[in-house]
Design a protein around this motif. Sequence first.
Motif, PDB file in Angstrom:
ATOM      1  N   GLY A  63       0.809  -1.213   0.000  1.00 38.59           N
ATOM      2  CA  GLY A  63       0.000   0.000   0.000  1.00 38.59           C
ATOM      3  C   GLY A  63       0.839   1.259   0.000  1.00 38.59           C
TER       4      GLY A  63
ATOM      5  N   GLU B 294       2.335   7.527   4.840  1.00 36.62           N
ATOM      6  CA  GLU B 294       3.279   6.639   4.159  1.00 36.62           C
ATOM      7  C   GLU B 294       4.595   7.340   3.810  1.00 36.62           C
ATOM      8  OE1 GLU B 294       0.080   6.831   3.491  1.00 36.62           O
ATOM      9  OE2 GLU B 294      -0.701   4.796   3.771  1.00 36.62           O
ATOM     10  N   ASN B 295       4.547   8.647   3.658  1.00 31.65           N
ATOM     11  CA  ASN B 295       5.774   9.367   3.296  1.00 31.65           C
ATOM     12  C   ASN B 295       6.746   9.479   4.460  1.00 31.65           C
ATOM     13  OD1 ASN B 295       4.878   9.668   0.717  1.00 31.65           O
ATOM     14  ND2 ASN B 295       4.102  11.738   1.008  1.00 31.65           N
TER      15      ASN B 295
ATOM     16  N   ARG C   1       3.882  -0.508  10.418  1.00 28.95           N
ATOM     17  CA  ARG C   1       4.678   0.691  10.122  1.00 28.95           C
ATOM     18  C   ARG C   1       3.905   1.946  10.540  1.00 28.95           C
ATOM     19  NH1 ARG C   1       6.451   0.560   4.094  1.00 28.95           N
ATOM     20  NH2 ARG C   1       8.380   1.566   4.687  1.00 28.95           N
TER      21      ARG C   1
ATOM     22  N   VAL D 251      -3.082   6.725   3.013  1.00 28.64           N
ATOM     23  CA  VAL D 251      -3.724   6.455   1.722  1.00 28.64           C
ATOM     24  C   VAL D 251      -3.605   4.984   1.314  1.00 28.64           C
ATOM     25  CG1 VAL D 251      -3.395   8.809   0.852  1.00 28.64           C
ATOM     26  CG2 VAL D 251      -1.637   7.097   0.424  1.00 28.64           C
ATOM     27  N   GLY D 252      -2.903   4.165   2.114  1.00 27.16           N
ATOM     28  CA  GLY D 252      -2.581   2.827   1.608  1.00 27.16           C
ATOM     29  C   GLY D 252      -3.064   1.650   2.426  1.00 27.16           C
TER      30      GLY D 252
ATOM     31  N   ASP E 192       1.973  -5.657   7.839  1.00 29.57           N
ATOM     32  CA  ASP E 192       3.231  -4.910   7.797  1.00 29.57           C
ATOM     33  C   ASP E 192       2.949  -3.412   7.662  1.00 29.57           C
ATOM     34  OD1 ASP E 192       6.132  -4.607   7.517  1.00 29.57           O
ATOM     35  OD2 ASP E 192       5.673  -4.043   5.452  1.00 29.57           O
ATOM     36  N   HIS E 193       1.989  -3.075   6.819  1.00 31.62           N
ATOM     37  CA  HIS E 193       1.623  -1.658   6.637  1.00 31.62           C
ATOM     38  C   HIS E 193       1.086  -1.092   7.956  1.00 31.62           C
ATOM     39  CE1 HIS E 193       0.646   1.526   3.613  1.00 31.62           C
ATOM     40  NE2 HIS E 193      -0.125   1.936   4.601  1.00 31.62           N
TER      41      HIS E 193
ATOM     42  N   ARG F  17      24.546   7.593   3.704  1.00 33.21           N
ATOM     43  CA  ARG F  17      24.028   8.920   4.028  1.00 33.21           C
ATOM     44  C   ARG F  17      24.914   9.561   5.085  1.00 33.21           C
ATOM     45  NH1 ARG F  17      19.074   7.965   6.383  1.00 33.21           N
ATOM     46  NH2 ARG F  17      19.779   8.882   8.324  1.00 33.21           N
TER      47      ARG F  17
ATOM     48  N   ASP G 238      18.693   6.441  11.243  1.00 35.53           N
ATOM     49  CA  ASP G 238      19.917   7.213  11.451  1.00 35.53           C
ATOM     50  C   ASP G 238      20.952   6.355  12.171  1.00 35.53           C
ATOM     51  OD1 ASP G 238      18.577   9.372  10.394  1.00 35.53           O
ATOM     52  OD2 ASP G 238      17.912  10.094  12.341  1.00 35.53           O
TER      53      ASP G 238
ATOM     54  N   PHE H  47       7.166   6.689   6.702  1.00 42.27           N
ATOM     55  CA  PHE H  47       7.367   5.335   7.223  1.00 42.27           C
ATOM     56  C   PHE H  47       8.848   5.016   7.408  1.00 42.27           C
ATOM     57  CE2 PHE H  47       3.185   2.960   5.988  1.00 42.27           C
ATOM     58  CZ  PHE H  47       2.523   3.677   6.960  1.00 42.27           C
ATOM     59  N   GLY H  48       9.726   5.707   6.701  1.00 45.28           N
ATOM     60  CA  GLY H  48      11.159   5.482   6.885  1.00 45.28           C
ATOM     61  C   GLY H  48      11.560   5.850   8.309  1.00 45.28           C
ATOM     62  N   ALA H  49      12.551   5.122   8.835  1.00 45.74           N
ATOM     63  CA  ALA H  49      12.886   5.275  10.259  1.00 45.74           C
ATOM     64  C   ALA H  49      13.800   6.460  10.548  1.00 45.74           C
ATOM     65  CB  ALA H  49      13.538   3.991  10.764  1.00 45.74           C
ATOM     66  N   GLY H  50      14.332   7.125   9.522  1.00 46.31           N
ATOM     67  CA  GLY H  50      15.276   8.208   9.798  1.00 46.31           C
ATOM     68  C   GLY H  50      15.432   9.138   8.622  1.00 46.31           C
ATOM     69  N   GLY H  51      16.550   9.844   8.611  1.00 46.06           N
ATOM     70  CA  GLY H  51      16.849  10.742   7.498  1.00 46.06           C
ATOM     71  C   GLY H  51      16.049  12.026   7.542  1.00 46.06           C
ATOM     72  N   GLN H  52      16.113  12.740   6.411  1.00 47.93           N
ATOM     73  CA  GLN H  52      15.513  14.067   6.365  1.00 47.93           C
ATOM     74  C   GLN H  52      13.983  14.077   6.555  1.00 47.93           C
ATOM     75  OE1 GLN H  52      15.866  16.352   2.624  1.00 47.93           O
ATOM     76  NE2 GLN H  52      16.930  17.843   3.875  1.00 47.93           N
ATOM     77  N   PRO H  53      13.239  13.154   5.929  1.00 55.59           N
ATOM     78  CA  PRO H  53      11.782  13.209   6.121  1.00 55.59           C
ATOM     79  C   PRO H  53      11.394  13.111   7.597  1.00 55.59           C
ATOM     80  CG  PRO H  53      12.340  11.691   4.343  1.00 55.59           C
ATOM     81  CD  PRO H  53      13.628  12.081   5.000  1.00 55.59           C
TER      82      PRO H  53
ATOM     83  N   PHE I  34      18.192   7.045   1.952  1.00 60.89           N
ATOM     84  CA  PHE I  34      17.738   8.416   2.188  1.00 60.89           C
ATOM     85  C   PHE I  34      16.882   8.520   3.457  1.00 60.89           C
ATOM     86  CE2 PHE I  34      14.618  11.872   1.449  1.00 60.89           C
ATOM     87  CZ  PHE I  34      15.501  12.938   1.441  1.00 60.89           C
ATOM     88  N   SER I  35      16.015   7.531   3.665  1.00 60.98           N
ATOM     89  CA  SER I  35      15.137   7.616   4.837  1.00 60.98           C
ATOM     90  C   SER I  35      15.342   6.439   5.791  1.00 60.98           C
ATOM     91  CB  SER I  35      13.671   7.687   4.398  1.00 60.98           C
ATOM     92  OG  SER I  35      13.349   6.545   3.639  1.00 60.98           O
ATOM     93  N   ALA I  36      16.516   5.785   5.676  1.00 59.82           N
ATOM     94  CA  ALA I  36      16.812   4.662   6.583  1.00 59.82           C
ATOM     95  C   ALA I  36      17.112   5.195   7.986  1.00 59.82           C
ATOM     96  CB  ALA I  36      18.005   3.881   6.052  1.00 59.82           C
TER      97      ALA I  36
ATOM     98  N   HIS J 158      13.272  13.686  10.210  1.00 53.92           N
ATOM     99  CA  HIS J 158      13.788  14.854  10.930  1.00 53.92           C
ATOM    100  C   HIS J 158      12.846  16.035  10.756  1.00 53.92           C
ATOM    101  CE1 HIS J 158      16.663  17.877  12.376  1.00 53.92           C
ATOM    102  NE2 HIS J 158      16.307  18.584  11.310  1.00 53.92           N
TER     103      HIS J 158
END
Lengths: 265, 285
Positions: free
Chosen positions: A85, B44-45, B88, B71-72, B84-85, A195, A128, B47-53, A124-126, B55
């Motif tokens: 999804g 969903e944007n 997250r 949305v998913g 899994d969705h 990163r 930190d 869901f990543g565990a780190g990084g710029q989004p 990119f979004s893994a 932060h």
Amino acid sequence: MASLHELQMAFAEAVLDDAPEGLPEGLLAGGRPPGEGFGLYRSSVFGNYRKALRAVYPVVERLVGERFFAYAADAYVRVHPSRCGDLNRFGSRFAEFLRGFPAASGLAYLPDAARLEWAIEAVFSAQDPDPAALLPLARIAEVDYPGLKFRLAAHCRLIDSPWPVDRLWQLNQPGVVWDEEFDIAAGGVSLLVCRSGFEVELRRLGAAERALLDSLAGGSALGPACEGVLEIEPSAPIASMLHGFLATAALQVLPPERDRPGPSR
Amino acid sequence: MNDRIPCADPVGVPCAAGIGLRTCHFREILGRRPKIGWVEVHSENFFGAGGQPRHWLERICEHYPVSLHGVGLSLGSAGPLDRDHLDRLTRLVRHIEPGLVSEHLSWSMAGQRHLNELLPLPYTDEALAVVCAHVDQVQDVLGRQILVENISRYLGYRQSTMTEPEFLAELVARSGCGLLLDVNNVYVSAHNLGFDARDYLEAIPAAAVAEIHLAGHARIGGMLVDTHGTRVADPVWELYAATIERLGARPTLIEWDNDIPPLAVLLGEAERAAGILEATDGIAA
């Protein structure tokens, strides 16, 4: 009357599989024929897939052009339908698809360019890097160093390619002027995609660095990993290589096995 | 009957106008910190565990109430939810503790294949049981209420035995979920499927509406399409004013996802919504 499952399977099939015999039964559209509304869904579904791939693979798109990319994207959906999804994950097998895509067989480097872009997307979004990841090292006696084990951190990936895909990627960034000297056949690379802060960096690895990182990331203990590296390059500066990987948190120390949770008895 | 109730006041998200926040505006929002009631992002944007989004979202949470809009999850698909969705989403909700969490009254998964589109449901007892069970599961796992949003529809089904408001009322009564009323979607669906938008608004369970969405649409052929790519249309503003007149003030969001304009345009649209909210006596915050 069709069950909800049957209705949804028929609808999905008609959207995804180009069913020429037409629409699922029982659709209504306010007195109009339902084909127009169904067409809106169909174009939106494929538009969303293309948009998701375009967001992750801008270099591949630039290399093949918009029209070919859209054609490849629509073909990809049929071989590897979306299983999630979260559309951000949709492109996970695009490199593998391109490798077997006859229409792209003339661009042998294209799958590796895609593999690099997916790695960039992933890091990119893994998660930190953990600033405390080095602390366990201080508690480990020197005599135990050969048994140390590591893992590649989540914000890093290793990529090997027979093509200089890092340079290809860099030359296809917006605003970069093409280097006339660039030669796609100039030889392969081993890359650490990692990163640093929020920026993704591509670092070329030498043969010894690559061997050390690969061996440790694959689960070898430090002792055997070093022996393997020295066989490849007897004068390899292993201590400084290791220090570099630890300082950038590309490698993370695993706790000694005696401290790890064992199987329950 | 006057259905106006005091503002539901969901934790953290005020009865004020907010904007859908997209990547291109994060830096400007954090730099300027404009006066907006709250913001909403697509779950969903992040869901990543780190990084710029991640932060950026954390920094936004320091300054604005945040709503997570998914949305998913495909609440309306026959068969089990994608665990899994949901896991997250759960990790994200626990991490940022948003003021509101919402999803759609739609389906997008059939068997193992995802169409990643908000597809319409037939409004039958079977579909109601499926959506109720999924909403129950999500609310149990998250340990909180979610809001369910009406989608823009380009098709209906002959086998439907309920109207959408009747379906939503039953869903609310059985699951205890709240509603995210998208006024533009009501307008678009009314045009496409031939029902009266004002009758629809009269029929929805007013007390359950905890958030409102406004967005732009376009005409393609004979149909209206929910593009999220233009300003809110004048007839939708009129419908929104009538909705607020009936419901009282509700947290109201300007959504814009395609051809995203400068932030000032979004803030202007939000200001217009705020003017309508402030003109009601149900205003809070």
